[in-house]
Design a protein around this motif. Sequence first.
Motif, mmCIF file in Angstrom:
data_model
loop_
_atom_site.group_PDB
_atom_site.id
_atom_site.type_symbol
_atom_site.label_atom_id
_atom_site.label_comp_id
_atom_site.label_asym_id
_atom_site.label_seq_id
_atom_site.Cartn_x
_atom_site.Cartn_y
_atom_site.Cartn_z
ATOM 1 N N ASP A 1 -3.537 10.044 0.541
ATOM 2 C CA ASP A 1 -4.560 9.054 0.212
ATOM 3 C C ASP A 1 -5.724 9.620 -0.589
ATOM 4 O O ASP A 1 -6.287 10.655 -0.248
ATOM 5 C CB ASP A 1 -5.077 8.383 1.494
ATOM 6 C CG ASP A 1 -4.020 7.469 2.082
ATOM 7 O OD1 ASP A 1 -3.182 6.958 1.317
ATOM 8 O OD2 ASP A 1 -4.028 7.269 3.309
ATOM 9 N N ARG B 1 -6.940 -0.576 8.697
ATOM 10 C CA ARG B 1 -6.951 0.799 8.206
ATOM 11 C C ARG B 1 -8.370 1.330 8.150
ATOM 12 O O ARG B 1 -9.270 0.654 7.657
ATOM 13 C CB ARG B 1 -6.355 0.814 6.803
ATOM 14 C CG ARG B 1 -6.295 2.152 6.088
ATOM 15 C CD ARG B 1 -5.920 1.844 4.648
ATOM 16 N NE ARG B 1 -5.426 2.950 3.860
ATOM 17 C CZ ARG B 1 -6.174 3.642 3.020
ATOM 18 N NH1 ARG B 1 -7.459 3.401 2.917
ATOM 19 N NH2 ARG B 1 -5.616 4.575 2.269
ATOM 20 N N HIS C 1 2.782 10.504 2.672
ATOM 21 C CA HIS C 1 3.378 9.363 3.363
ATOM 22 C C HIS C 1 3.792 8.291 2.361
ATOM 23 O O HIS C 1 3.387 8.313 1.199
ATOM 24 C CB HIS C 1 2.405 8.784 4.387
ATOM 25 C CG HIS C 1 1.121 8.285 3.783
ATOM 26 N ND1 HIS C 1 0.114 9.134 3.378
ATOM 27 C CD2 HIS C 1 0.691 7.035 3.480
ATOM 28 C CE1 HIS C 1 -0.877 8.423 2.874
ATOM 29 N NE2 HIS C 1 -0.555 7.144 2.912
ATOM 30 N N ALA D 1 5.062 3.830 2.439
ATOM 31 C CA ALA D 1 5.385 2.604 3.166
ATOM 32 C C ALA D 1 6.795 2.166 2.787
ATOM 33 O O ALA D 1 7.168 2.208 1.613
ATOM 34 C CB ALA D 1 4.383 1.518 2.784
ATOM 35 N N ALA E 1 0.859 -1.191 0.000
ATOM 36 C CA ALA E 1 0.000 0.000 0.000
ATOM 37 C C ALA E 1 0.888 1.231 0.000
ATOM 38 O O ALA E 1 1.408 1.619 1.031
ATOM 39 C CB ALA E 1 -0.908 0.001 1.220
ATOM 40 N N GLY E 2 1.091 1.807 -1.163
ATOM 41 C CA GLY E 2 1.747 3.113 -1.183
ATOM 42 C C GLY E 2 3.230 3.104 -0.891
ATOM 43 O O GLY E 2 3.682 3.665 0.093
ATOM 44 N N TRP F 1 -3.089 10.140 10.364
ATOM 45 C CA TRP F 1 -2.478 11.271 9.647
ATOM 46 C C TRP F 1 -3.521 12.057 8.887
ATOM 47 O O TRP F 1 -4.576 11.543 8.523
ATOM 48 C CB TRP F 1 -1.344 10.807 8.741
ATOM 49 C CG TRP F 1 -1.699 9.906 7.606
ATOM 50 C CD1 TRP F 1 -2.154 10.261 6.374
ATOM 51 C CD2 TRP F 1 -1.586 8.465 7.575
ATOM 52 N NE1 TRP F 1 -2.321 9.149 5.581
ATOM 53 C CE2 TRP F 1 -1.979 8.035 6.297
ATOM 54 C CE3 TRP F 1 -1.182 7.507 8.510
ATOM 55 C CZ2 TRP F 1 -1.993 6.678 5.931
ATOM 56 C CZ3 TRP F 1 -1.209 6.159 8.143
ATOM 57 C CH2 TRP F 1 -1.608 5.769 6.872
HETATM 58 C C1 OGA Z 1 -2.093 3.471 3.423
HETATM 59 C C2 OGA Z 1 -0.630 3.470 3.356
HETATM 60 C C3 OGA Z 1 1.369 2.789 4.499
HETATM 61 C C4 OGA Z 1 1.851 1.650 5.299
HETATM 62 O O1 OGA Z 1 -2.640 2.574 4.072
HETATM 63 O O2 OGA Z 1 -2.703 4.382 2.839
HETATM 64 O O3 OGA Z 1 -0.073 4.202 2.586
HETATM 65 O O4 OGA Z 1 2.962 1.774 5.841
HETATM 66 N N1 OGA Z 1 -0.001 2.655 4.210
HETATM 67 O O5 OGA Z 1 1.173 0.615 5.374
#
Ligand code: OGA
Length: 280
Positions: A105, A270, A254, A256, A98-99, A247
Amino acid sequence: MEIRKATNMTGAEILGVDVATGLDAEKAEAIRTALDEHGVIVLRNQNVTPEQQVEFTHLFGEPDINFNALRFGIDGSPEIYIISNINKDGKPIGTRRAGETWHTDMSYAREPAAATMLYAVEVPTLHGLPLGDTAFANAAAAWDALPTELREAVTGLRGIFDFRGRKRNSPVRAEDIAKYPPVEHPIVRSHPRTGRKSLYIVRDDCTSIVGKDAQESAALIEALADHIVKPEFIYQHKWQIGDIVVWDNCTVQHRAILDYELPHRRLMWRTTVKGDAPRL
Ligand code: OGA
Ligand code: MN
């Protein structure tokens, strides 16, 4: 209750709150204010059920239901969407990646998520060293740091944000893609509650700037996106089981950090809070 800044500009830890036992009005307000002020808040050592997480999410607004929660949800709590690398019966239980690159987001939506919350159920570690950090970059501090001339040059500009701009690692159904036609957002936006300005520009998701040719667009997107993620604006969260991190998607971007693999398991619940269309 105590609030400790995580870095000079980004993030804060809130101590003395037990989300599971509920919050009085005063604590609730202090938590909301801390999120507005620091962009990211961290609450350690929590132990919540899905219902309690959803209840806590209401503190920040109306929980949304992610289109992925159909596949990667929790029975009875459709507001929770699982982010995980774990498989069950040979099938993933959540979105694994995810990202990985900097983003905010749902910038592809007309009304992107106001806030996102992750609750750490399992955290990968290597001999005690936490892996799978999440990094946050303060796009409001990045705006503050821009020279006046550049601020004037970008204020009022709008970007095209396109769901198709980003390569996605898990397949997305055509009907979900169809829900998100390209949208225009201001690339400088004001926070809906505090009015503080932030840069709102992301590589891949923002595919062009309205009124600029392809080369000018790309140069501006690259320059501003790089500026936002300079080290002085960053807080990198090291997860512990029981962390709740929230956040603000206007104030911070952000990403990951994918530095782990099975058998090191990561499991996050989430939730997201609905937001308004970004405004200058
Ligand atoms: C999200 C995301 C980051 C992570 O859930 O939108 O970017 O570290 N997650 O899981
Ligand atoms: Mn994200």
